[in-house]
Design a protein around this motif. Sequence first.
Motif, short mmCIF file in Angstrom:
data_model
loop_
_atom_site.label_atom_id
_atom_site.label_comp_id
_atom_site.label_asym_id
_atom_site.label_seq_id
_atom_site.Cartn_x
_atom_site.Cartn_y
_atom_site.Cartn_z
N ALA A 1 0.82 -1.22 0.00
CA ALA A 1 0.00 0.00 0.00
C ALA A 1 0.85 1.26 0.00
CB ALA A 1 -0.92 0.00 1.22
N LEU A 2 2.09 1.15 0.47
CA LEU A 2 2.96 2.32 0.54
C LEU A 2 3.52 2.70 -0.83
CD1 LEU A 2 5.07 1.49 3.72
CD2 LEU A 2 2.78 2.46 3.58
N TYR A 3 3.68 1.72 -1.70
CA TYR A 3 4.36 1.98 -2.96
C TYR A 3 3.60 2.92 -3.88
CZ TYR A 3 7.58 -1.74 -1.63
OH TYR A 3 8.52 -2.50 -0.96
N THR A 4 2.32 3.11 -3.64
CA THR A 4 1.57 4.09 -4.42
C THR A 4 2.07 5.50 -4.15
OG1 THR A 4 -0.41 2.71 -4.32
CG2 THR A 4 -0.73 5.03 -4.87
N HIS A 5 2.59 5.71 -2.95
CA HIS A 5 3.03 7.04 -2.54
C HIS A 5 4.55 7.20 -2.58
CE1 HIS A 5 -1.07 7.83 -1.03
NE2 HIS A 5 -1.04 6.56 -0.67
N VAL A 6 5.26 6.15 -2.19
CA VAL A 6 6.73 6.18 -2.17
C VAL A 6 7.24 4.95 -2.90
CG1 VAL A 6 8.79 6.21 -0.72
CG2 VAL A 6 6.73 7.41 0.04
N PRO A 7 8.05 5.12 -3.96
CA PRO A 7 8.46 3.97 -4.79
C PRO A 7 9.22 2.88 -4.06
CG PRO A 7 8.95 6.05 -5.89
CD PRO A 7 8.55 6.39 -4.49
N GLY A 8 9.99 3.24 -3.04
CA GLY A 8 10.78 2.21 -2.37
C GLY A 8 11.56 2.78 -1.20
N LYS A 9 12.35 1.93 -0.58
CA LYS A 9 13.08 2.31 0.62
C LYS A 9 14.12 3.39 0.33
CE LYS A 9 15.85 0.38 4.40
NZ LYS A 9 16.43 -0.85 4.97
N SER A 10 14.73 3.35 -0.85
CA SER A 10 15.75 4.35 -1.18
C SER A 10 15.15 5.75 -1.20
CB SER A 10 16.38 4.04 -2.54
OG SER A 10 17.12 2.84 -2.49
N GLU A 11 14.01 5.89 -1.86
CA GLU A 11 13.34 7.19 -1.90
C GLU A 11 12.84 7.59 -0.52
OE1 GLU A 11 13.09 5.44 -5.99
OE2 GLU A 11 12.73 4.71 -3.96
#
Length: 281
Positions: A72-82
């Motif tokens: 659900a987070l990936y819609t807002h933030v592409p990944g851990k690096s970002e």
Amino acid sequence: MVVFAGQGDARRSLSLLWRAEVAAPPRVGPGPRPRLSVDAIVAAAVAIADEEGMAALSMRAVGERLGRTAMALYTHVPGKSELLDLMYDAVHAELPPVYPESEPEPDGWRAPLTAWAGEVLEFYVRHPWVLQVSQARPVLGPHEYANLDTLVRLLGATGLPARTVRRLVGTLFPLVQGSARTVADARRAAGATGSSDEEWWAARAAALTELVPDFAERFPAVVGLEREGAPEPYPEDGGGNDLPYPEREARETFRVGLGVLLDGIDAARAGQGPTTDTGRP
């Protein structure tokens, strides 16, 4: 553990940092409007890093804290690096952009610089995971730039040439970071190792005395410094006495080192020291 920022997609990362993203269209289907946002995700991630350290940070952990799945987070933030870039920049918003000037002039630059260094020291102690983010590659976010801009303005008030100011920026940050890292490490050492500072030093001092009886002869400068340069006791009013010895030492080292550096700036302003690159390493 060293972490390098800026490992995500450059355009996507910078768009998120500077909030240049196009707003998502409103939800049109049934059910409640989702409450997830970039800011909520970043706040949860910062809380995890503050409480448990960088090693505990993952998209899954952030999702669990928010009551959502990692997907659900990936819609807002592409990944851990970002996410790391966003976290790093977000906490820098805590640092004030303006510091009061002292009187009388022309020494008005010294008190603001001292205040800035102290504020940044405490900032790093509050968020020790920030110290793990390598300075080799900056995040390039608005709050990181705001703090840099503040320091440049404070140093610019000294009247030193821009080339010298540039090098002083690169001197002040490591000074503050090094002291903050020692303070942060001192606070977590007992919990991480299972032994107090007193226990650790007592065991090793006794062993060192037994195993290296000629220590003073082999390292006379170190022994002389310990004897002649021993720190003065803290006042009885509790100013520092409630802190562990390593933290007291780190804070006092920071105070003295910063003072000597500022004295050097003052000497350079008066023409008593170098203000340009000498060409030597």
